[in-house]
Design a protein around this motif. Structure first.
Motif, mmCIF file in Angstrom:
data_model
loop_
_atom_site.group_PDB
_atom_site.id
_atom_site.type_symbol
_atom_site.label_atom_id
_atom_site.label_comp_id
_atom_site.label_asym_id
_atom_site.label_seq_id
_atom_site.Cartn_x
_atom_site.Cartn_y
_atom_site.Cartn_z
ATOM 1 N N GLU A 221 29.917 27.278 49.817
ATOM 2 C CA GLU A 221 30.321 28.588 50.319
ATOM 3 C C GLU A 221 31.488 29.148 49.486
ATOM 4 O O GLU A 221 32.472 28.462 49.258
ATOM 5 C CB GLU A 221 30.760 28.395 51.785
ATOM 6 C CG GLU A 221 31.101 29.643 52.560
ATOM 7 C CD GLU A 221 29.839 30.411 52.954
ATOM 8 O OE1 GLU A 221 28.820 29.765 53.245
ATOM 9 O OE2 GLU A 221 29.911 31.656 52.951
ATOM 10 N N GLY A 222 31.352 30.368 49.039
ATOM 11 C CA GLY A 222 32.470 31.014 48.353
ATOM 12 C C GLY A 222 32.571 30.728 46.869
ATOM 13 O O GLY A 222 33.355 31.366 46.166
ATOM 14 N N ALA A 225 31.662 33.783 44.463
ATOM 15 C CA ALA A 225 32.655 34.865 44.507
ATOM 16 C C ALA A 225 33.901 34.486 43.716
ATOM 17 O O ALA A 225 34.430 35.290 42.938
ATOM 18 C CB ALA A 225 33.026 35.175 45.965
ATOM 19 N N ARG A 226 34.353 33.243 43.884
ATOM 20 C CA ARG A 226 35.535 32.790 43.143
ATOM 21 C C ARG A 226 35.235 32.720 41.651
ATOM 22 O O ARG A 226 36.079 33.059 40.822
ATOM 23 C CB ARG A 226 35.980 31.414 43.660
ATOM 24 C CG ARG A 226 36.601 31.456 45.032
ATOM 25 C CD ARG A 226 38.073 31.888 44.969
ATOM 26 N NE ARG A 226 38.893 30.892 44.295
ATOM 27 C CZ ARG A 226 39.819 31.160 43.387
ATOM 28 N NH1 ARG A 226 40.038 32.400 43.013
ATOM 29 N NH2 ARG A 226 40.521 30.183 42.856
ATOM 30 N N CYS A 228 33.190 34.612 39.952
ATOM 31 C CA CYS A 228 33.232 35.988 39.425
ATOM 32 C C CYS A 228 34.673 36.422 39.238
ATOM 33 O O CYS A 228 35.040 37.039 38.224
ATOM 34 C CB CYS A 228 32.542 36.957 40.387
ATOM 35 S SG CYS A 228 30.759 36.708 40.529
ATOM 36 N N GLU A 229 35.496 36.092 40.212
ATOM 37 C CA GLU A 229 36.901 36.531 40.182
ATOM 38 C C GLU A 229 37.628 35.893 38.984
ATOM 39 O O GLU A 229 38.346 36.576 38.242
ATOM 40 C CB GLU A 229 37.534 36.160 41.532
ATOM 41 C CG GLU A 229 38.925 36.653 41.783
ATOM 42 C CD GLU A 229 39.974 35.645 41.336
ATOM 43 O OE1 GLU A 229 40.845 36.037 40.531
ATOM 44 O OE2 GLU A 229 39.904 34.474 41.774
ATOM 45 N N THR A 258 24.301 37.998 48.277
ATOM 46 C CA THR A 258 25.745 37.733 48.303
ATOM 47 C C THR A 258 26.571 39.010 48.267
ATOM 48 O O THR A 258 27.758 38.980 48.575
ATOM 49 C CB THR A 258 26.172 36.888 47.087
ATOM 50 O OG1 THR A 258 25.842 37.616 45.900
ATOM 51 C CG2 THR A 258 25.471 35.538 47.077
ATOM 52 N N LEU A 260 27.496 40.234 45.607
ATOM 53 C CA LEU A 260 28.263 40.142 44.364
ATOM 54 C C LEU A 260 27.552 40.954 43.282
ATOM 55 O O LEU A 260 26.333 41.060 43.272
ATOM 56 C CB LEU A 260 28.402 38.682 43.927
ATOM 57 C CG LEU A 260 29.168 37.792 44.903
ATOM 58 C CD1 LEU A 260 29.038 36.321 44.508
ATOM 59 C CD2 LEU A 260 30.645 38.203 44.959
ATOM 60 N N ARG A 261 28.307 41.498 42.367
ATOM 61 C CA ARG A 261 27.726 42.360 41.344
ATOM 62 C C ARG A 261 27.874 41.742 39.962
ATOM 63 O O ARG A 261 28.947 41.788 39.362
ATOM 64 C CB ARG A 261 28.414 43.746 41.363
ATOM 65 C CG ARG A 261 28.089 44.553 42.605
ATOM 66 C CD ARG A 261 26.610 44.956 42.620
ATOM 67 N NE ARG A 261 26.230 45.567 43.891
ATOM 68 C CZ ARG A 261 25.537 44.936 44.852
ATOM 69 N NH1 ARG A 261 25.186 43.683 44.707
ATOM 70 N NH2 ARG A 261 25.205 45.559 45.952
#
Ligand SMILES: *Cc1c(COP(=O)(O)O)cnc(C)c1O
Length: 435
Positions: A221-222, A225-226, A228-229, A258, A260-261
């Protein structure tokens, strides 16, 4: 007992004389499970028929493209209609325009798209574009993610964390491998470290948003996103390789699921409806760097082949209309639960994501009980999977001939077929125990 050879055995002997290993893609040769590969002469719905006339319920599904099963009637009709108009023009044509508009209209992260002939080609082009756009040379990839047979992706981790990679295939030069940084899956600390060491040289990080080529290894999980960041903080592009997940886990793949892009995305498999199509897309300002509008060269004699485009259009239109995702996912969940009930006491579990699933043979010792990286796959996987594979094959069920490949449910699989599979798996596990 007859000792005469099967037709598959005879064809395999001939094939080995004229092609490496007798096949045109390695896993097909059954090296992962032993025995003779079945030569398939036809397929319909969820069934394969081999040259000996034996039929199999198919969970390999051409490795993912056939989400509606073999010989889907809408795809077949579109292909026949396309054939009647000619099958390669080598010129601008309206069919790829229709598929491109379908994609850009449905997927906000695909402002522009270019069609190629395979997932590998899509990845190769996306990596070149990322380098061209950033003026940087290095790519970060994850150990356990497959991105086709692109030289720079056929690498394994170097000796230390965040070291340069080394070739994982003969014929890949050290110089090319040196441009890739391999990081363990689900290890954000290692990813941070790689970017701290090499950040200014990294053009892009590429990831399978659900790793599904070394077993099914869902990210924690997550993680995405991390990831990408971190990449963006260092000015690197994010490439989602959705060759398997695109149009499979949702119409818009994991980018849709998600939210997310990705900057760039690659597609393959389902996008061609079973014909050879790949695509890479992303923000317009990036895609406009591709020839002829920009300096990043990429071309193809048979790219956007009209027959393949017609198959892709039919496939994606049917997917949008029928939206089979929730139902496929629910059916895989039921199937997995039933199998796991039978597997109690056998150290077998099922990892699943949407309409993909993967059997794990052995005790999972990772902290959360889920295999999330290749090193967490039990040591017994290969041998136990191979035995189960052959037991099921004998019972007319065709799973992928490797314990590190995932299975695919299609809308063509019937409840009756799934019941047969569950029963056969129960028998297989019981027989294994009795050995
Ligand atoms: C299958 C696959 C590829 C390679 O696609 P080909 O059409 O086999 O060249 C690349 N990336 C992912 C994630 C894949 O699943």
């Amino acid at each position: 007992m007859s000792t005469s050879k099967s037709q598959s055995e005879l064809l395999f002997e001939r094939a080995k004389r004229v092609s490496p290993g007798g096949v045109h893609s390695p896993v097909r040769a059954f090296k992962g499970v032993g025995g003779t590969p079945r030569f398939i002469r036809s397929a319909c719905g969820a069934e394969l028929e081999d040259v000996d006339g034996k039929r199999y319920i198919d969970f390999c599904m051409s490795w993912g493209p056939l989400i509606f099963g073999h010989q889907d009637e809408e795809v077949a009709e579109a292909v026949r209609a396309a054939l009647a108009r000619g099958w390669s023009f080598g010129a601008a044509e309206p069919y790829s325009l229709e598929l491109a508009e379908l994609l850009t209209g449905a997927l906000p992260w695909v402002e522009k798209v270019r069609f190629v002939n395979s997932g590998t080609e899509a990845v190769m082009a996306a990596l070149r574009l990322a380098r061209g756009a950033t003026g940087r040379s290095k790519i970060v990839k994850f150990d356990g993610c497959y991105h086709g047979h692109v030289d720079s992706m056929l690498v394994r981790a170097g000796s230390g964390l965040a070291e340069m990679a080394s070739p994982d295939s003969a014929g890949v030069s050290k110089a090319v491998a040196n441009e890739t940084i391999v990081v363990p899956l689900n290890d954000l600390a290692a990813l941070e470290q790689a970017f701290e060491l090499h950040g200014r040289d990294v053009a892009a990080v590429i990831v399978e948003p659900v790793p599904a080529n070394n077993g099914l290894l869902p990210h924690a999980e997550g993680f995405l996103a991390r990831m990408c960041e971190i990449a963006r903080r260092h000015g690197a592009l994010v490439i989602f390789d959705e060759v398997i997940t695109g149009f499979r886990v949702a119409f818009g793949g994991m980018a849709e699921r998600t939210g997310l892009r990705p900057d760039l995305v690659t597609y393959g498999k389902i996008i061609g409806g079973g014909f050879p199509v790949g695509a890479y897309g992303g923000r317009a300002e990036l895609l406009d760097l591709v020839a002829p509008s920009g300096p990043v060269y990429q071309a193809g004699t048979l790219s956007a082949n009209p027959v393949a485009m017609a198959a892709g259009i039919a496939m994606l239109k049917k997917l949008r209309r029928e939206n089979p995702y929730a139902q496929l996912e629910a059916r895989v969940e039921t199937l997995s639960r039933e199998i796991e009930k039978l597997a109690i006491g056998h150290d077998v579990s099922v990892q699943r994501f949407a309409s993909m699933f993967w059997f794990v043979f052995g005790k999972v010792t990772s902290r959360d009980g889920v295999v999330r990286a290749p090193g967490e796959t039990p040591a017994s996987q290969k041998e136990r999977y191979a035995r189960a594979f052959h037991s099921l094959l004998d019972q007319g069920i065709y799973f992928a001939p490797s314990g590190y490949e995932v299975s695919f449910l299609s809308t063509a699989h019937t409840e009756e077929q799934l019941s047969r599979v569950t029963a056969a798996i129960g028998d297989t596990l019981a027989a294994e125990k009795g050995r």
